[in-house]
Design a protein around this motif. Structure first.
Motif, PDB file in Angstrom:
ATOM      1  N   UNK A  67     -46.856-143.602 -24.686  1.00 34.49           N
ATOM      2  CA  UNK A  67     -45.548-143.372 -25.349  1.00 34.49           C
ATOM      3  C   UNK A  67     -45.469-142.023 -26.154  1.00 34.49           C
ATOM      4  N   UNK A  68     -44.642-141.897 -26.918  1.00 39.45           N
ATOM      5  CA  UNK A  68     -44.025-140.725 -27.520  1.00 39.45           C
ATOM      6  C   UNK A  68     -43.578-141.167 -28.254  1.00 39.45           C
ATOM      7  N   UNK A  69     -44.050-140.258 -30.108  1.00 42.08           N
ATOM      8  CA  UNK A  69     -42.954-140.852 -30.883  1.00 42.08           C
ATOM      9  C   UNK A  69     -42.229-140.032 -31.383  1.00 42.08           C
ATOM     10  N   UNK A  70     -40.694-140.399 -31.439  1.00 37.00           N
ATOM     11  CA  UNK A  70     -39.883-139.181 -31.996  1.00 37.00           C
ATOM     12  C   UNK A  70     -38.755-139.618 -33.000  1.00 37.00           C
ATOM     13  N   UNK A  71     -38.349-139.092 -33.415  1.00 35.29           N
ATOM     14  CA  UNK A  71     -37.405-138.868 -34.964  1.00 35.29           C
ATOM     15  C   UNK A  71     -36.762-137.903 -34.882  1.00 35.29           C
ATOM     16  N   UNK A  72     -35.386-137.511 -33.925  1.00 34.40           N
ATOM     17  CA  UNK A  72     -35.325-136.663 -34.250  1.00 34.40           C
ATOM     18  C   UNK A  72     -34.672-135.824 -35.579  1.00 34.40           C
ATOM     19  N   UNK A  73     -34.141-137.002 -36.211  1.00 34.19           N
ATOM     20  CA  UNK A  73     -33.142-136.233 -37.247  1.00 34.19           C
ATOM     21  C   UNK A  73     -34.099-135.682 -38.391  1.00 34.19           C
ATOM     22  N   UNK A  74     -35.607-136.346 -38.007  1.00 37.67           N
ATOM     23  CA  UNK A  74     -36.624-135.649 -38.751  1.00 37.67           C
ATOM     24  C   UNK A  74     -38.368-135.115 -38.474  1.00 37.67           C
ATOM     25  N   UNK A  75     -38.023-135.374 -37.146  1.00 36.66           N
ATOM     26  CA  UNK A  75     -38.926-134.140 -36.696  1.00 36.66           C
ATOM     27  C   UNK A  75     -39.476-134.150 -34.913  1.00 36.66           C
ATOM     28  N   UNK A  76     -39.789-133.565 -34.577  1.00 35.32           N
ATOM     29  CA  UNK A  76     -40.081-133.587 -32.839  1.00 35.32           C
ATOM     30  C   UNK A  76     -40.870-134.349 -32.407  1.00 35.32           C
ATOM     31  N   UNK A  77     -41.536-134.648 -31.271  1.00 33.10           N
ATOM     32  CA  UNK A  77     -42.276-134.929 -30.467  1.00 33.10           C
ATOM     33  C   UNK A  77     -43.219-135.372 -30.567  1.00 33.10           C
ATOM     34  N   UNK A  78     -44.398-136.225 -30.482  1.00 32.01           N
ATOM     35  CA  UNK A  78     -45.772-135.984 -30.665  1.00 32.01           C
ATOM     36  C   UNK A  78     -46.370-137.574 -29.327  1.00 32.01           C
ATOM     37  N   UNK A  79     -46.640-137.014 -28.793  1.00 31.18           N
ATOM     38  CA  UNK A  79     -47.632-137.923 -27.635  1.00 31.18           C
ATOM     39  C   UNK A  79     -48.449-139.178 -28.634  1.00 31.18           C
ATOM     40  N   UNK A 102     -35.150-132.912 -42.092  1.00 28.52           N
ATOM     41  CA  UNK A 102     -36.192-132.448 -42.929  1.00 28.52           C
ATOM     42  C   UNK A 102     -36.721-130.715 -42.936  1.00 28.52           C
ATOM     43  N   UNK A 103     -36.847-130.338 -43.322  1.00 25.13           N
ATOM     44  CA  UNK A 103     -37.453-128.980 -43.285  1.00 25.13           C
ATOM     45  C   UNK A 103     -37.814-128.541 -42.167  1.00 25.13           C
ATOM     46  N   UNK A 104     -38.831-129.394 -41.270  1.00 24.13           N
ATOM     47  CA  UNK A 104     -39.008-129.381 -39.773  1.00 24.13           C
ATOM     48  C   UNK A 104     -38.179-129.393 -38.701  1.00 24.13           C
ATOM     49  N   UNK A 105     -37.204-130.090 -39.262  1.00 25.16           N
ATOM     50  CA  UNK A 105     -36.488-131.220 -38.406  1.00 25.16           C
ATOM     51  C   UNK A 105     -35.129-129.669 -38.098  1.00 25.16           C
ATOM     52  N   UNK A 106     -35.067-128.988 -39.203  1.00 25.21           N
ATOM     53  CA  UNK A 106     -34.808-128.053 -39.300  1.00 25.21           C
ATOM     54  C   UNK A 106     -34.801-126.852 -38.878  1.00 25.21           C
ATOM     55  N   UNK A 107     -35.656-126.625 -38.720  1.00 25.56           N
ATOM     56  CA  UNK A 107     -36.538-125.244 -37.942  1.00 25.56           C
ATOM     57  C   UNK A 107     -36.703-125.531 -36.679  1.00 25.56           C
ATOM     58  N   UNK A 108     -36.540-127.097 -36.034  1.00 23.93           N
ATOM     59  CA  UNK A 108     -36.515-127.475 -34.816  1.00 23.93           C
ATOM     60  C   UNK A 108     -35.232-127.171 -33.870  1.00 23.93           C
ATOM     61  N   UNK A 109     -34.072-127.467 -34.935  1.00 23.04           N
ATOM     62  CA  UNK A 109     -32.482-127.131 -35.107  1.00 23.04           C
ATOM     63  C   UNK A 109     -32.624-125.823 -34.287  1.00 23.04           C
ATOM     64  N   UNK A 110     -33.169-124.852 -35.352  1.00 22.80           N
ATOM     65  CA  UNK A 110     -32.762-123.326 -34.985  1.00 22.80           C
ATOM     66  C   UNK A 110     -33.421-123.306 -33.913  1.00 22.80           C
TER      67      UNK A 110
END
Length: 346
Positions: free
Chosen positions: A178-190, A46-54
């Motif tokens: 808990x913390x919701x995290x789908x690393x391929x699609x987005x970052x972590x959020x509590x 996803x676009x935001x996951x791409x920015x996190x990767x950068x």
């Protein structure tokens, strides 16, 4: 020790669980789950996951540059005894100990904050769908808005969403953080008790992606995972219509016996099966369409007839410490009937 009667499963024996699985003919060799890529922030879909990767790559290359500078300064310090120094002590400290860290860390902080703002606010387009995810020990409740005037659809441990569509996630929890995290699609959020955090995600391509609780939440934190299934928009609408519908009516005597056993043995006190009188519990996952899910126990094992039976008999052999009690006293016929009924709920 008194020997258990024939056909009765013993909670203390792993062999009993295996016997339950084999007696159903299901085994553990059901359909395997094909996940797109790997559970990695470096494989963005996803676009935001791409920015996190950068951000990660910028920090990686930046750290290499800093490492090279530190090594160069160390070599310089080793050789300065034999050569006149052109760089005074104060200048060396100011450049290497003050200016370099301030410049690099300030740049990385600014870059990371901008990406975090983009992640929190989502895309410029408003979300077309809101999905509620509630973290529990140690599984996930997922709620979708009803289509038309219908009731909301409720599922567990699996999130479905359309590709190319901005989706808002409303995240909270009923017990601990808990913390919701789908690393391929987005970052972590509590996910915080008493608070709803919101994040917008837009998956680029259809596929199955693995998510994970990223905040230690107790004994089974490591096995509190889930799958995100991204559909083409038309397929998602069809899936949601089916998920919103009540459970199918058993069409055989065997399945009707399974439904009756489910109710009579008290399973309906903890689990709801929409459309079935007596199955109204809310302590455990909604089982209305449990057979259509990819996994059991929050992505602990694949979902098939054998694992369903093993989970009913003694889920603690698969996921120790989970909050579902064992039902080792079920005889073989009852176990087969309940597992068969649940497998029919697609």
């Amino acid at each position: 020790m008194q020997k258990a009667p024939t056909g009765i499963l013993s909670i203390s024996s792993a062999a009993a669980r295996l016997l339950a699985l084999l007696s159903l003919g299901g085994g553990l060799s059901g359909c395997s789950i094909t996940i797109e890529g790997v559970q990695s922030a470096l494989d963005p879909r996803s676009s935001i996951a791409g920015e996190i990767s950068q951000v990660w790559w910028a920090m990686f290359w930046g750290s290499l540059i800093i490492l090279a500078l530190v090594i160069a300064l160390a070599l310089y310090a080793l050789k300065r005894r034999s050569r006149p120094s052109r760089l005074g002590h104060n200048s060396l400290i100011i450049v290497g100990g003050v200016l370099l860290p301030v410049v690099t860390l300030s740049a990385l902080l600014s870059y990371g904050l901008n990406i975090g703002h983009d992640f929190k606010s989502g895309s410029a387009a408003p979300a077309e769908l809101t999905i509620e995810v509630i973290g529990k020990r140690w599984w996930w409740e997922v709620r979708y808005p009803g289509q038309g005037n219908g009731p909301p659809a409720v599922s567990a441990n699996e999130i479905h969403m359309p590709a190319g569509v901005p989706v808002e996630f409303a995240l909270t929890t009923t017990d601990v953080i808990h913390s919701f995290w789908v690393p391929n699609l987005a970052g972590k959020i509590d996910m915080i008790p008493g608070k709803v955090n919101r994040v917008q995600i837009q998956a680029d391509t259809p596929g199955v992606y693995r998510g994970q609780c990223a905040e230690y939440c107790g004994a089974q934190h490591a096995w509190m995972a889930f799958y995100v299934v991204v559909h083409p928009p038309e397929e998602f609408e069809a899936w949601l219509r089916n998920e919103q519908a009540p459970a199918r009516t058993p069409d055989s005597t065997f399945l009707r016996q399974g439904r009756e056993s489910f109710i009579n043995t008290g399973c309906g006190a903890c689990h709801v099966i929409r459309g079935v009188e007596g199955a109204v519990g809310t302590l455990g996952p909604d089982l209305t369409h449990v057979s259509s899910r990819l996994s059991l126990g929050a992505a602990t094992v694949d979902n098939n007839l054998g694992t369903l039976a093993g989970w009913i008999a003694d889920s603690h052999t698969m996921k120790p410490g989970n909050l579902m009690p064992p039902f080792a006293a079920f005889d073989g016929a009852t176990l087969r009937a309940i597992a068969g009924y649940l497998e029919s709920l697609e």
